[in-house]
Design a protein around this motif. Structure first.
Motif, PDB file in Angstrom:
ATOM      1  N   LEU A  48     -10.596   6.189   6.050  1.00 13.20           N
ATOM      2  CA  LEU A  48      -9.871   6.487   4.822  1.00 13.20           C
ATOM      3  C   LEU A  48     -10.062   7.948   4.442  1.00 13.20           C
ATOM      4  CD1 LEU A  48     -10.743   3.352   2.640  1.00 13.20           C
ATOM      5  CD2 LEU A  48      -8.746   3.721   4.105  1.00 13.20           C
ATOM      6  N   LEU A  49      -9.035   8.537   3.868  1.00 14.69           N
ATOM      7  CA  LEU A  49      -9.152   9.898   3.376  1.00 14.69           C
ATOM      8  C   LEU A  49     -10.232   9.942   2.285  1.00 14.69           C
ATOM      9  CD1 LEU A  49      -5.350  10.742   3.022  1.00 14.69           C
ATOM     10  CD2 LEU A  49      -6.916  11.607   4.776  1.00 14.69           C
ATOM     11  N   PRO A  50     -11.052  11.000   2.248  1.00 18.29           N
ATOM     12  CA  PRO A  50     -12.145  11.080   1.272  1.00 18.29           C
ATOM     13  C   PRO A  50     -11.633  11.436  -0.123  1.00 18.29           C
ATOM     14  CG  PRO A  50     -12.088  13.071   2.586  1.00 18.29           C
ATOM     15  CD  PRO A  50     -11.031  12.163   3.162  1.00 18.29           C
ATOM     16  N   LEU A  51     -10.892  10.536  -0.709  1.00 15.63           N
ATOM     17  CA  LEU A  51     -10.276  10.787  -2.005  1.00 15.63           C
ATOM     18  C   LEU A  51     -11.220  10.420  -3.150  1.00 15.63           C
ATOM     19  CD1 LEU A  51      -6.745   9.262  -1.262  1.00 15.63           C
ATOM     20  CD2 LEU A  51      -7.460  11.655  -1.050  1.00 15.63           C
ATOM     21  N   GLU A  52     -11.012  11.071  -4.265  1.00 16.41           N
ATOM     22  CA  GLU A  52     -11.844  10.842  -5.448  1.00 16.41           C
ATOM     23  C   GLU A  52     -11.822   9.375  -5.895  1.00 16.41           C
ATOM     24  OE1 GLU A  52     -14.320  12.258  -8.686  1.00 16.41           O
ATOM     25  OE2 GLU A  52     -13.678  13.188  -6.796  1.00 16.41           O
ATOM     26  N   ILE A  53     -10.670   8.732  -5.731  1.00 15.74           N
ATOM     27  CA  ILE A  53     -10.517   7.370  -6.240  1.00 15.74           C
ATOM     28  C   ILE A  53     -11.359   6.340  -5.488  1.00 15.74           C
ATOM     29  CG2 ILE A  53      -8.590   6.587  -4.797  1.00 15.74           C
ATOM     30  CD1 ILE A  53      -7.315   5.554  -7.478  1.00 15.74           C
ATOM     31  N   ILE A  54     -11.962   6.726  -4.386  1.00 22.36           N
ATOM     32  CA  ILE A  54     -12.870   5.816  -3.678  1.00 22.36           C
ATOM     33  C   ILE A  54     -14.038   5.417  -4.575  1.00 22.36           C
ATOM     34  CG2 ILE A  54     -14.572   5.770  -1.783  1.00 22.36           C
ATOM     35  CD1 ILE A  54     -12.496   7.066  -0.003  1.00 22.36           C
TER      36      ILE A  54
ATOM     37  N   THR B  21       1.859  -4.843  -0.163  1.00 23.17           N
ATOM     38  CA  THR B  21       2.324  -3.519  -0.577  1.00 23.17           C
ATOM     39  C   THR B  21       3.066  -2.856   0.589  1.00 23.17           C
ATOM     40  OG1 THR B  21       0.302  -2.401   0.131  1.00 23.17           O
ATOM     41  CG2 THR B  21       0.342  -3.269  -2.122  1.00 23.17           C
ATOM     42  N   PRO B  22       4.113  -2.074   0.309  1.00 20.82           N
ATOM     43  CA  PRO B  22       4.876  -1.434   1.384  1.00 20.82           C
ATOM     44  C   PRO B  22       4.001  -0.592   2.312  1.00 20.82           C
ATOM     45  CG  PRO B  22       6.099  -1.306  -0.660  1.00 20.82           C
ATOM     46  CD  PRO B  22       4.746  -1.845  -1.008  1.00 20.82           C
ATOM     47  N   GLU B  23       3.090   0.193   1.729  1.00 21.26           N
ATOM     48  CA  GLU B  23       2.269   1.085   2.556  1.00 21.26           C
ATOM     49  C   GLU B  23       1.311   0.316   3.458  1.00 21.26           C
ATOM     50  OE1 GLU B  23       4.175   3.392  -0.445  1.00 21.26           O
ATOM     51  OE2 GLU B  23       2.933   1.586  -0.642  1.00 21.26           O
ATOM     52  N   SER B  24       0.820  -0.833   3.004  1.00 19.48           N
ATOM     53  CA  SER B  24      -0.064  -1.621   3.876  1.00 19.48           C
ATOM     54  C   SER B  24       0.721  -2.238   5.028  1.00 19.48           C
ATOM     55  CB  SER B  24      -0.775  -2.725   3.073  1.00 19.48           C
ATOM     56  OG  SER B  24       0.133  -3.685   2.565  1.00 19.48           O
TER      57      SER B  24
ATOM     58  N   ALA C 107      -6.706   0.922  -6.551  1.00 13.23           N
ATOM     59  CA  ALA C 107      -7.292   2.036  -5.806  1.00 13.23           C
ATOM     60  C   ALA C 107      -6.863   1.997  -4.341  1.00 13.23           C
ATOM     61  CB  ALA C 107      -8.818   1.990  -5.916  1.00 13.23           C
ATOM     62  N   ALA C 108      -6.901   0.815  -3.739  1.00 16.83           N
ATOM     63  CA  ALA C 108      -6.502   0.686  -2.339  1.00 16.83           C
ATOM     64  C   ALA C 108      -5.045   1.067  -2.151  1.00 16.83           C
ATOM     65  CB  ALA C 108      -6.748  -0.743  -1.854  1.00 16.83           C
ATOM     66  N   ASP C 109      -4.197   0.622  -3.070  1.00 11.51           N
ATOM     67  CA  ASP C 109      -2.771   0.958  -2.985  1.00 11.51           C
ATOM     68  C   ASP C 109      -2.566   2.465  -3.079  1.00 11.51           C
ATOM     69  OD1 ASP C 109       0.151   0.311  -3.116  1.00 11.51           O
ATOM     70  OD2 ASP C 109      -0.062   1.188  -5.111  1.00 11.51           O
ATOM     71  N   PHE C 110      -3.290   3.121  -3.983  1.00 14.26           N
ATOM     72  CA  PHE C 110      -3.171   4.570  -4.127  1.00 14.26           C
ATOM     73  C   PHE C 110      -3.609   5.289  -2.849  1.00 14.26           C
ATOM     74  CE2 PHE C 110      -4.895   8.730  -5.242  1.00 14.26           C
ATOM     75  CZ  PHE C 110      -3.847   9.280  -5.967  1.00 14.26           C
ATOM     76  N   ILE C 111      -4.726   4.842  -2.279  1.00 13.66           N
ATOM     77  CA  ILE C 111      -5.236   5.465  -1.054  1.00 13.66           C
ATOM     78  C   ILE C 111      -4.218   5.354   0.082  1.00 13.66           C
ATOM     79  CG2 ILE C 111      -6.978   5.216   0.772  1.00 13.66           C
ATOM     80  CD1 ILE C 111      -8.945   4.382  -1.489  1.00 13.66           C
ATOM     81  N   LEU C 112      -3.604   4.185   0.219  1.00 15.21           N
ATOM     82  CA  LEU C 112      -2.639   3.996   1.297  1.00 15.21           C
ATOM     83  C   LEU C 112      -1.330   4.744   1.025  1.00 15.21           C
ATOM     84  CD1 LEU C 112      -3.169   0.227   2.195  1.00 15.21           C
ATOM     85  CD2 LEU C 112      -4.205   2.260   3.226  1.00 15.21           C
ATOM     86  N   LYS C 113      -0.986   4.904  -0.235  1.00 13.36           N
ATOM     87  CA  LYS C 113       0.191   5.707  -0.594  1.00 13.36           C
ATOM     88  C   LYS C 113      -0.012   7.161  -0.185  1.00 13.36           C
ATOM     89  CE  LYS C 113       2.675   3.523  -4.440  1.00 13.36           C
ATOM     90  NZ  LYS C 113       2.083   2.200  -4.567  1.00 13.36           N
ATOM     91  N   VAL C 114      -1.204   7.689  -0.515  1.00  6.63           N
ATOM     92  CA  VAL C 114      -1.503   9.087  -0.166  1.00  6.63           C
ATOM     93  C   VAL C 114      -1.521   9.250   1.355  1.00  6.63           C
ATOM     94  CG1 VAL C 114      -3.253  10.905  -0.279  1.00  6.63           C
ATOM     95  CG2 VAL C 114      -2.765   9.519  -2.303  1.00  6.63           C
TER      96      VAL C 114
END
Length: 211
Positions: free
Chosen positions: A126-132, A105-108, A199-206
């Motif tokens: 990691l940011l404490p996001l809901e998607i965790i 993934t680009p963000e990784s 989920a991991a992709d979303f976290i790294l995007k944010v």
């Protein structure tokens, strides 16, 4: 579900990931445990365009030895990806896991935290996001991190450090990052591994958007 159907679904996932830009060119590889023998996993072959992936593009590999199962007769010239050892590291550290997905993934690829040959692994908070919660972590304001590994020229060096870290640290999040390279996620099956990848992709995007 038969092994043929399982591999067909895994191949379809590869086509999807290619369309998302996660497996450009021939990058990345996917694997899944054998339906009948947990000591064997099927991994995508080397140098394949993922937008054309089919179930016939996977080879059975022994987890312990890393060798293709003796006597297997598949497509001529097909050989395991150079990153097969990364999948082996996951399965050896977590025998209960049944699927491993390695994509770019680009963000990784943008992750750079200063690991080196002398300091090959660092934890990235990691940011404490809901998607965790997709990882089965239900803590309020979760304090979790992901291991980031140095991108050794030899993949086996990456795999050796990864396996050692997974066995010792038992990270709560089901993925790791290879600096300036890509991301590997795992799960009990393809459904769970795919959920973890999204989920991991979303976290790294944010994370990338917040910098």
């Amino acid at each position: 579900m038969s092994q043929k159907k399982i591999l067909t679904r895994l191949a379809e996932s590869g086509v999807l990931y290619h369309s998302k830009g996660w497996m450009p060119g021939t990058a990345g590889n996917l694997s899944i445990k054998d339906e009948k023998d947990p000591n064997i996993f099927w991994v995508s072959g080397s140098g394949l365009d993922k937008n054309k992936l089919t179930r016939k593009d996977f080879l059975p590999v022994q987890i312990e030895s890393g060798n293709v199962v003796e006597g297997w007769k598949g497509r001529e010239g097909l050989k395991p990806s150079a990153e097969t050892s990364i999948h082996r590291a996951v399965y050896k550290a977590f025998p209960e896991m049944g699927c491993s997905l390695h994509v770019h993934t680009p963000e990784s690829n943008l992750i750079e935290i200063g690991v080196s040959k002398e300091n090959p692994i660092e934890e990235l908070p990691l940011l404490p996001l809901e998607i965790i919660k997709a990882f089965g972590i239900w803590d309020e304001n979760p304090n979790v991190s992901v291991p980031v590994l140095y991108n050794y020229p030899k993949v086996q060096d990456i795999s050796d450090h990864l396996e050692k870290h997974l066995l010792e640290a038992k990270p709560r999040v089901p993925f790791c990052i290879i600096e300036k390279h890509g991301i590997t996620v795992w799960g009990k099956d393809l459904v769970q591994a795919n959920r973890h990848l999204e989920a991991a992709d979303f976290i790294l995007k944010v994370r990338a958007m917040s910098k």
